[in-house]
Design an enzyme around this catalytic site. Structure first.
Site, PDB file in Angstrom:
ATOM      1  N   ARG A   1       0.800  -1.221   0.000  1.00 14.04           N
ATOM      2  CA  ARG A   1       0.000   0.000   0.000  1.00 14.04           C
ATOM      3  C   ARG A   1       0.834   1.274   0.000  1.00 14.04           C
ATOM      4  NH1 ARG A   1      -2.911  -3.954   2.138  1.00 14.04           N
ATOM      5  NH2 ARG A   1      -0.830  -4.519   2.806  1.00 14.04           N
ATOM      6  N   THR A   2       1.775   1.365   0.931  1.00 19.18           N
ATOM      7  CA  THR A   2       2.462   2.640   1.129  1.00 19.18           C
ATOM      8  C   THR A   2       3.289   3.003  -0.109  1.00 19.18           C
ATOM      9  OG1 THR A   2       2.527   2.164   3.479  1.00 19.18           O
ATOM     10  CG2 THR A   2       3.960   3.920   2.699  1.00 19.18           C
TER      11      THR A   2
ATOM     12  N   HIS B   1       4.803   6.253  11.471  1.00 19.99           N
ATOM     13  CA  HIS B   1       4.343   6.062  10.092  1.00 19.99           C
ATOM     14  C   HIS B   1       3.326   7.175   9.832  1.00 19.99           C
ATOM     15  CE1 HIS B   1       3.150   4.352   6.397  1.00 19.99           C
ATOM     16  NE2 HIS B   1       2.803   3.128   6.765  1.00 19.99           N
TER      17      HIS B   1
ATOM     18  N   LYS C   1      26.165  -5.219  -1.963  1.00 17.85           N
ATOM     19  CA  LYS C   1      27.634  -5.145  -1.992  1.00 17.85           C
ATOM     20  C   LYS C   1      28.183  -4.420  -0.773  1.00 17.85           C
ATOM     21  CE  LYS C   1      27.512  -4.761  -7.055  1.00 17.85           C
ATOM     22  NZ  LYS C   1      27.749  -3.824  -8.188  1.00 17.85           N
TER      23      LYS C   1
ATOM     24  N   ARG D   1      11.473   3.916   3.935  1.00 21.32           N
ATOM     25  CA  ARG D   1      10.979   2.933   4.913  1.00 21.32           C
ATOM     26  C   ARG D   1      12.154   2.045   5.306  1.00 21.32           C
ATOM     27  NH1 ARG D   1       5.693  -0.901   4.643  1.00 21.32           N
ATOM     28  NH2 ARG D   1       4.795   1.088   5.302  1.00 21.32           N
TER      29      ARG D   1
HETATM   30  C1  NCD Z   1       1.784  -1.207   8.242  1.00 22.63           C
HETATM   31  C2  NCD Z   1       3.258  -0.936   8.355  1.00 22.63           C
HETATM   32  O1  NCD Z   1       4.054  -1.315   7.492  1.00 22.63           O
HETATM   33  O2  NCD Z   1       3.598  -0.290   9.330  1.00 22.63           O
HETATM   34  N1  NCD Z   1       1.275  -1.302   6.979  1.00 22.63           N
HETATM   35  C3  NCD Z   1       1.026  -0.161   6.251  1.00 22.63           C
HETATM   36  O3  NCD Z   1       1.905   0.629   5.987  1.00 22.63           O
HETATM   37  N2  NCD Z   1      -0.241   0.057   5.854  1.00 22.63           N
HETATM   38  C4  NCD Z   1       1.256  -2.166   9.240  1.00 22.63           C
HETATM   39  C5  NCD Z   1       1.738  -3.589   9.230  1.00 22.63           C
HETATM   40  O4  NCD Z   1       2.720  -3.941   8.582  1.00 22.63           O
HETATM   41  O5  NCD Z   1       1.099  -4.390   9.912  1.00 22.63           O
END
Ligand code: NCD
Length: 307
Positions: free
Chosen positions: A59-60, A137, A87, A109
């Protein structure tokens, strides 16, 4: 539009209520753009957004890429598994390299708390935190707040229960910050082993029993058990967890008639959420995903387009 320019988006704690409301308002406008026959505006033509994800994402990452493209920005996707990280290249050198190839903004991320903030300290361009370990997040909290506002008109006074693996959840931490800033009352509902070790300073109530509080909630916000962050030892046993904290049809029926179920995804059907509930119209999971695009357009616009 005359808000002071934001430099990065690393944590909800960096925003005051006015800035948060501004982003939600702007996201509402971009949501309308996304409804048009041609869901695209030229606002960020000539800008390049890089998605730099060291952890798995559906999703993100996709919604950041869709958001950038809807604003006519170009997109570069960094995939660590096929990069020179293999590497031995460091996070710093990776980030400097991506910037030097022409990225105007990085969405980062990473499993380490503070990773996006470190990248921001090394670069002379905006950085968005797409999730750092169990810490923050922020765009998830924005899209959750927008989804709640669309359904209830406001967050003030709403009773929101966040259920499950709060200890390992960056979503929970960002949501607690955003929901309380917007006036909601948050209850964390989990066994003691899945709650943060130090709850001091969290502006929340605590419950260990979903059944005791479920009828009083406007929103039941479910979390995935994050085995990859070591949630296993904190779990009673999976069947016991499901029977005490999972939302099944019976619990859905005991919720107040206007109450809704939310989940950041990815969902595990049959664990925290029964398949019946995931497919029920009172589950807003795909509305959350949809709003993720509009919210990320708003953040990209504020960071890259305001001038
Ligand atoms: C979450 C995350 O990666 O923090 N997912 C997201 O970004 N919608 C939650 C999760 O991984 O459970």
């Amino acid at each position: 539009m005359d808000q002071p320019a934001m430099k990065h988006l690393l944590s909800i704690a960096d925003l005051d209520r006015g800035e948060l409301e501004d982003l939600l308002h702007l996201a509402g406008e971009f949501a309308e753009v996304l409804e048009r026959p041609i869901p695209k505006v030229p606002t960020l033509r000539g800008k390049t957004v890089a998605t730099v994800f060291f952890e798995a994402s559906t999703r993100t990452r996709l919604s950041f890429e869709r958001a950038a493209k809807a604003l006519s920005a170009d997109v570069m996707t960094f995939a660590p598994g096929t990069s020179s990280v293999i590497k031995g290249e460091s996070l710093k050198d990776t980030a400097l390299t991506i910037r030097a190839t022409g990225a105007d903004l990085l969405v980062v991320r990473h499993e380490a708390v503070g990773a996006a903030a470190r990248v921001a300290s090394w670069l002379d361009c905006p950085v968005i935190n797409g999730g750092d370990g169990a810490h923050q997040h922020p765009t998830q909290a924005l899209l959750d707040s927008l989804t709640i506002r669309q359904r209830f008109g406001k967050l003030d006074g709403l009773r929101i229960g966040i259920v499950g693996d709060v200890r390992n959840s960056r979503v929970a931490r960002s949501d607690i910050d955003a929901f309380t800033l917007l006036g909601a009352n948050v209850t964390l509902i989990a066994p003691p082993t899945l709650l943060p070790r130090d709850l001091e300073g969290f502006p929340v109530s605590i419950s260990h029993s979903l059944d005791e509080v479920i009828a009083d909630l406007d929103i039941v916000y479910l979390l995935r058990i994050q085995m990859e962050r070591g949630s296993g030892p904190g779990l009673p046993s999976l069947p016991e967890y499901v029977s005490r904290y999972g939302i099944d049809r019976g619990r859905l029926e005991r919720m107040s008639p206007d109450a809704v179920v939310m989940h950041p995804g990815p969902i595990n059907r049959g664990v925290e959420i029964a398949a019946y509930v995931a497919d029920d119209p009172r589950a807003l999971i795909l509305d959350q995903v949809r709003n993720g695009v509009a919210v990320r357009m708003a953040v990209l616009f504020r960071l890259l387009g305001a001038s």
